[in-house]
Design a protein around this motif. Structure first.
Motif, PDB file in Angstrom:
ATOM      1  N   ALA A  46      38.580  37.546  23.207  1.00  0.00           N
ATOM      2  CA  ALA A  46      37.705  38.623  22.895  1.00  0.00           C
ATOM      3  C   ALA A  46      38.578  40.091  22.748  1.00  0.00           C
ATOM      4  CB  ALA A  46      36.598  38.829  24.298  1.00  0.00           C
ATOM      5  N   ILE A  47      39.016  40.152  23.953  1.00  0.00           N
ATOM      6  CA  ILE A  47      40.044  41.789  23.575  1.00  0.00           C
ATOM      7  C   ILE A  47      41.104  41.679  22.734  1.00  0.00           C
ATOM      8  CG2 ILE A  47      41.284  43.080  25.251  1.00  0.00           C
ATOM      9  CD1 ILE A  47      40.278  42.059  27.892  1.00  0.00           C
ATOM     10  N   HIS A 101      34.682  49.657  21.903  1.00  0.00           N
ATOM     11  CA  HIS A 101      34.522  49.809  23.295  1.00  0.00           C
ATOM     12  C   HIS A 101      33.615  48.768  23.135  1.00  0.00           C
ATOM     13  CE1 HIS A 101      33.049  51.509  27.244  1.00  0.00           C
ATOM     14  NE2 HIS A 101      31.755  51.749  26.484  1.00  0.00           N
ATOM     15  N   ARG A 102      32.332  47.951  22.826  1.00  0.00           N
ATOM     16  CA  ARG A 102      31.175  47.593  22.680  1.00  0.00           C
ATOM     17  C   ARG A 102      31.702  46.410  22.014  1.00  0.00           C
ATOM     18  NH1 ARG A 102      26.281  47.592  18.419  1.00  0.00           N
ATOM     19  NH2 ARG A 102      27.446  46.059  17.297  1.00  0.00           N
ATOM     20  N   ALA A 107      31.816  41.382  25.931  1.00  0.00           N
ATOM     21  CA  ALA A 107      32.239  40.061  26.251  1.00  0.00           C
ATOM     22  C   ALA A 107      32.503  39.932  27.937  1.00  0.00           C
ATOM     23  CB  ALA A 107      33.294  40.005  25.778  1.00  0.00           C
ATOM     24  N   LYS A 108      32.762  41.153  28.522  1.00  0.00           N
ATOM     25  CA  LYS A 108      32.728  41.727  29.479  1.00  0.00           C
ATOM     26  C   LYS A 108      31.355  41.200  30.733  1.00  0.00           C
ATOM     27  CE  LYS A 108      33.560  44.845  33.580  1.00  0.00           C
ATOM     28  NZ  LYS A 108      33.259  46.376  34.023  1.00  0.00           N
ATOM     29  N   ASP A 112      30.977  37.857  32.717  1.00  0.00           N
ATOM     30  CA  ASP A 112      30.498  37.590  34.343  1.00  0.00           C
ATOM     31  C   ASP A 112      31.619  38.503  35.003  1.00  0.00           C
ATOM     32  OD1 ASP A 112      29.273  39.009  36.322  1.00  0.00           O
ATOM     33  OD2 ASP A 112      28.423  36.421  36.558  1.00  0.00           O
ATOM     34  N   TRP A 113      32.655  38.744  33.923  1.00  0.00           N
ATOM     35  CA  TRP A 113      34.599  38.898  34.791  1.00  0.00           C
ATOM     36  C   TRP A 113      34.231  39.320  35.738  1.00  0.00           C
ATOM     37  CZ3 TRP A 113      36.898  40.848  29.398  1.00  0.00           C
ATOM     38  CH2 TRP A 113      36.698  40.438  28.781  1.00  0.00           C
ATOM     39  N   TYR A 114      33.655  40.061  36.510  1.00  0.00           N
ATOM     40  CA  TYR A 114      33.135  40.629  37.554  1.00  0.00           C
ATOM     41  C   TYR A 114      33.280  39.435  39.328  1.00  0.00           C
ATOM     42  CZ  TYR A 114      37.011  44.508  37.407  1.00  0.00           C
ATOM     43  OH  TYR A 114      37.433  45.513  37.599  1.00  0.00           O
TER      44      TYR A 114
END
Length: 375
Positions: A46-47, A101-102, A107-108, A112-114
């Protein structure tokens, strides 16, 4: 629109476009378009897709601004043409950055990347007890220029004409010269601006050299050493900016005092523009080399520490306007390292910053009211 002016504008568009192209890779590899991500997600598809799309948009923005400048230059007053060209470029770049940015933020959140990450912070107390020294000697060229220009101004002041040409407006039907009555304020305006900006930059340098470091909790010792190297690069970058603005204002002062501003040609314009372009290029080359906070540098000193599974805390909620504005009332820091750029920004949640913004607003309103009443 004259050839040198159009050429300079196109060069400025190319420079701004190149800078915006580089912005994503200057930020830490855990910050993408103002969004904090865990280190193991730095190369997430995604990045990568957002970066490619952003760069296409940036290239298109520069091309659109260049076409606007060329197509409308012969038909519009200089001020309106310049504002329109700059507005087109700024709007297009803001849209490109905001969309990227959006994309990363969604995607983050969606992935739930964290989840399952152990967050923490690292502090290097030696940055307080043994701060990196400021190379004050590098300010000597700027101070010498200010002193020399002031002396020349004092000697030249008695022989100056009753009116000074202080600006030139470019119009489709010719040039318009702006003149003012010769007074101490109008004649020594460039010198006063030199001194004020130099003092401000020295204050900014002293404060930022002691501002809070953003260290990688996974490699605290290594990132601390990198931060010290970053501070040295940052300080010399500010001194370069200081020197450039003093050279530009010295040239402007000489043009005004000698009356040469009325006959300024491409060479004179180049003397004003080239220092700005050259220093801008050098500063951004340094930024690209070091990265924000020095994350792209080697730590040096042979210090090593074993990486851990600790990640920086997810603090996106404190970063507004696409990750460009920091607002945190619980953070005692006045300055924090910015996202989407090189250097520091202020904490708009801090009481002293809010008081400063209010004071500037009051001064601006009072100045406008006074100018209107006098007029």
């Amino acid at each position: 629109m004259t050839g040198p002016i159009l050429g300079g504008t196109l060069a400025a568009i190319a420079l701004v476009t190149a800078i915006m192209w580089m912005v994503p890779v200057i930020d830490r590899d855990t910050i993408w378009f103002g969004v904090r991500v865990p280190g193991d997600r730095a190369d997430d598809p995604a990045i990568v897709a957002a970066l490619r799309r952003y760069r296409r948009h940036v290239a298109g923005s520069g091309a659109l601004a260049a076409v606007t400048a060329v197509a409308l230059g012969p038909w519009m007053p200089f001020g309106f043409w310049l504002a329109l060209t700059g507005g087109v470029l700024a709007a297009a770049l803001i849209v490109a950055y905001g969309y990227a940015h959006r994309t990363v933020r969604f995607a983050k959140v969606r992935g739930d990347w964290y989840a399952g990450k152990r967050a923490g912070v690292a502090v290097d107390t030696t940055l307080r007890t043994e701060p990196e020294p400021v190379p004050w000697w590098a300010a000597l060229p700027s101070l010498a220029i200010i002193g020399a220009v002031a002396v020349i101004g004092v000697v030249s002041y008695p022989s100056l004409p009753d009116e000074l040409v202080v600006a030139v407006n470019y119009r489709p039907d010719g040039l318009e010269y702006v003149t003012v009555e010769t007074t101490v304020l109008s004649a020594f305006g460039p010198v006063m601006i030199q001194a004020a900006v130099t003092a401000l930059l020295l204050l900014v340098l002293w404060v930022t050299m002691r501002a809070r470091a953003e260290l990688d909790p996974a490699r605290p010792r290594r990132s601390g050493l990198r931060h010290r190297r970053f501070l040295r690069i940052w300080s010399y970058s500010l001194f370069a900016v200081m020197l450039a603005q003093n050279l530009v204002l010295a040239t402007v002062a000489m043009l005004i005092w000698t009356g040469s501003l009325r006959d300024a040609g491409p060479v004179m314009i180049a003397l004003v523009v080239l220092p700005v372009v050259a220093v801008s290029g050098l500063v951004w080359a340094a930024a690209l080399r070091s990265g924000q906070g020095g994350w792209r540098l080697r730590s040096g000193g042979g210090e090593r520490d074993e990486p851990t599974d600790v990640v920086p805390p997810d603090d996106d909620r404190h970063w507004r306007v696409g990750g460009l504005v920091y607002v945190n009332r619980e953070d005692p820091s006045v300055l924090v390292q910015k996202r989407g750029g090189f250097g520091w920004t202020v904490n708009f949640g801090h009481r002293s910053v809010l008081l400063g913004v209010a004071a500037v607003g009051v001064i601006a309103v009072a100045t406008v009211v006074t100018a209107l009443s006098v007029g």
